[in-house]
Design an enzyme around this catalytic site. Structure first.
Site, PDB file in Angstrom:
ATOM      1  N   ASN A  63      91.306 136.212  -0.557  1.00 20.25           N
ATOM      2  CA  ASN A  63      90.866 137.313  -1.411  1.00 20.25           C
ATOM      3  C   ASN A  63      91.336 137.021  -2.838  1.00 20.25           C
ATOM      4  O   ASN A  63      92.519 137.130  -3.128  1.00 20.25           O
ATOM      5  CB  ASN A  63      91.490 138.624  -0.877  1.00 20.25           C
ATOM      6  N   TRP A  64      90.380 136.650  -3.687  1.00 20.22           N
ATOM      7  CA  TRP A  64      90.753 136.244  -5.056  1.00 20.22           C
ATOM      8  C   TRP A  64      91.079 137.446  -5.937  1.00 20.22           C
ATOM      9  O   TRP A  64      91.509 137.280  -7.067  1.00 20.22           O
ATOM     10  CB  TRP A  64      89.623 135.440  -5.699  1.00 20.22           C
ATOM     11  N   LYS A  65      90.813 138.651  -5.449  1.00 25.87           N
ATOM     12  CA  LYS A  65      91.022 139.899  -6.218  1.00 25.87           C
ATOM     13  C   LYS A  65      90.368 139.773  -7.609  1.00 25.87           C
ATOM     14  O   LYS A  65      89.350 139.105  -7.730  1.00 25.87           O
ATOM     15  CB  LYS A  65      92.515 140.216  -6.323  1.00 25.87           C
ATOM     16  N   HIS A 108      90.157 147.486   1.526  1.00 23.23           N
ATOM     17  CA  HIS A 108      91.440 146.875   1.139  1.00 23.23           C
ATOM     18  C   HIS A 108      92.363 147.978   0.608  1.00 23.23           C
ATOM     19  O   HIS A 108      91.896 148.953   0.001  1.00 23.23           O
ATOM     20  CB  HIS A 108      91.191 145.819   0.060  1.00 23.23           C
ATOM     21  N   GLU A 113      94.127 148.178  -1.870  1.00 22.04           N
ATOM     22  CA  GLU A 113      93.993 148.445  -3.315  1.00 22.04           C
ATOM     23  C   GLU A 113      92.773 149.329  -3.583  1.00 22.04           C
ATOM     24  O   GLU A 113      92.785 150.141  -4.511  1.00 22.04           O
ATOM     25  CB  GLU A 113      93.926 147.108  -4.085  1.00 22.04           C
ATOM     26  N   GLU A 162      97.085 144.727   7.262  1.00 20.95           N
ATOM     27  CA  GLU A 162      97.824 144.402   6.046  1.00 20.95           C
ATOM     28  C   GLU A 162      98.798 145.535   5.730  1.00 20.95           C
ATOM     29  O   GLU A 162      98.401 146.543   5.121  1.00 20.95           O
ATOM     30  CB  GLU A 162      96.854 144.241   4.873  1.00 20.95           C
ATOM     31  N   GLY A 221     101.321 141.451  -1.956  1.00 15.52           N
ATOM     32  CA  GLY A 221     101.672 141.061  -3.321  1.00 15.52           C
ATOM     33  C   GLY A 221     103.125 141.299  -3.669  1.00 15.52           C
ATOM     34  O   GLY A 221     103.505 141.242  -4.841  1.00 15.52           O
ATOM     35  N   SER A 263     101.491 138.765   1.758  1.00 13.20           N
ATOM     36  CA  SER A 263     102.382 137.676   1.329  1.00 13.20           C
ATOM     37  C   SER A 263     102.399 136.495   2.295  1.00 13.20           C
ATOM     38  O   SER A 263     103.455 135.918   2.539  1.00 13.20           O
ATOM     39  CB  SER A 263     103.783 138.221   1.067  1.00 13.20           C
ATOM     40  N   GLY A 270      96.088 136.679  -0.293  1.00 13.32           N
ATOM     41  CA  GLY A 270      95.848 137.048  -1.688  1.00 13.32           C
ATOM     42  C   GLY A 270      96.386 135.955  -2.611  1.00 13.32           C
ATOM     43  O   GLY A 270      95.772 134.908  -2.798  1.00 13.32           O
ATOM     44  N   GLY A 271      97.581 136.188  -3.139  1.00 11.87           N
ATOM     45  CA  GLY A 271      98.175 135.296  -4.151  1.00 11.87           C
ATOM     46  C   GLY A 271      98.086 133.807  -3.820  1.00 11.87           C
ATOM     47  O   GLY A 271      97.724 132.994  -4.688  1.00 11.87           O
TER      48      GLY A 271
HETATM   49  C1  PEP Z   1      95.601 140.694   0.004  1.00 11.88           C
HETATM   50  O1  PEP Z   1      95.177 140.777  -1.133  1.00 11.88           O
HETATM   51  O2  PEP Z   1      94.877 141.066   0.942  1.00 11.88           O
HETATM   52  C2  PEP Z   1      96.940 140.161   0.228  1.00 11.88           C
HETATM   53  C3  PEP Z   1      97.392 140.121   1.444  1.00 11.88           C
HETATM   54  O3  PEP Z   1      97.631 139.733  -0.885  1.00 11.88           O
HETATM   55  P1  PEP Z   1      98.990 138.837  -0.884  1.00 11.88           P
HETATM   56  O4  PEP Z   1      98.727 137.668   0.043  1.00 11.88           O
HETATM   57  O5  PEP Z   1      99.144 138.407  -2.305  1.00 11.88           O
HETATM   58  O6  PEP Z   1     100.098 139.700  -0.381  1.00 11.88           O
END
Ligand code: PEP
Length: 254
Positions: free
Chosen positions: A9-11, A96, A98, A168, A174, A214, A235-236
């Site tokens: 997920n590039w957000k 998600h 967010e 999640e 994040g 994470s 994500g990251g």
């Molecule tokens: C996500 O955006 O779904 C996520 C899990 O982010 P991160 O891996 O950065 O925690």
């Protein structure tokens, strides 16, 4: 046996040029996937079409990060299933945390979006997860049950085969804090049991449940080794080709 699905997920990161750079670097690193592994990238809307073009002939599939529950119309700023499909998407992330936290998305809205995606040939990756205070109060399973029942309402067994659930925990997204493999596995088992009650064991056994929060190259193998963890939503660590590729190669051969 369930497939292992690793999605990035590039957000709200990566311009068009940066997207081209990332996907160009990722392609050679994903040319030899284990036979049980699927890889998906979910860039921002503005990069979908160009990334789809670059991914032609590769092992990597394309997803979007959100979608309208409407077909079309005067909904400024929204993006429809038809637009996603014409841009080359097979998947769409829905609900998600967010989107829930900053854009007020509810289980009911996410359910409408999921049904719209399924009716039109897009596979939804539906996110659920508890907040830190909910985990501390010991109500994680209750929260997850409410979310799962809400987002899956009215979805048939046949359609559920096309759904991916991403667990999640909000406190792990994040933040650098990861659920321990045991903490994650417990919730994944809970989701599978609940889906068995709502549908059947057969359907629940086939359901891909990703973990997200994470996930990094150094914790991916341990998480992905759990029986009920069938992949990761990253994500990251998906924003750099080499770290995303390390997570992909940490997938067990099942
Ligand atoms: C996500 O955006 O779904 C996520 C899990 O982010 P991160 O891996 O950065 O925690």
């Amino acid at each position: 046996m369930r497939r292992t699905v690793i999605a990035g997920n590039w957000k709200m990161f990566k311009t068009v040029d940066e997207s081209v750079e990332l996907v160009t670097a990722l392609k050679p690193l994903t040319s030899n996937l284990k036979p049980n592994v699927d890889v998906i990238v979910c860039p921002p809307f503005t990069s979908l079409a160009i990334v789809a073009n670059l991914l032609k002939g590769s092992n990597v599939k394309l997803g979007a990060q959100n979608m309208s529950e409407q077909d079309e119309g005067a909904y400024t700023g929204e993006v429809s299933w038809k637009m996603l499909k014409s841009a080359g998407c097979e998947y769409v992330i829905l609900g998600h945390s967010e989107r829930r936290q900053y854009f007020g998305e509810t289980n009911e809205l996410i359910n409408l979006k999921a049904k719209k995606a399924l009716a039109n040939g897009l596979r939804p990756i539906i996110c659920v997860g508890e907040k830190l205070d909910e985990r501390e109060k010991g109500v994680t399973e209750q929260i997850i049950s409410t979310q799962i029942k809400g987002v899956l309402g009215g979805i048939s067994s046949d359609d559920l085969k096309k759904v991916i659930i991403a667990y999640e925990p909000v406190w792990a997204i994040g933040t650098g804090k990861t659920a321990s493999p045991l903490q994650a596995e417990e919730v994944h088992q809970h989701i599978r049991k609940l889906v068995a009650q709502l549908y059947s064991w057969n359907v629940a056994e086939g359901l891909v449940i990703q973990y997200g929060g994470s996930v990094k190259p150094d914790n991916a193998a341990e998480l992905l080794a759990q029986d009920d963890i069938d992949g990761a939503l990253v994500g990251g660590a998906c924003l750099k080709a080499d770290s995303f590729a390390s997570i992909i190669s940490a997938s067990p051969s099942r």
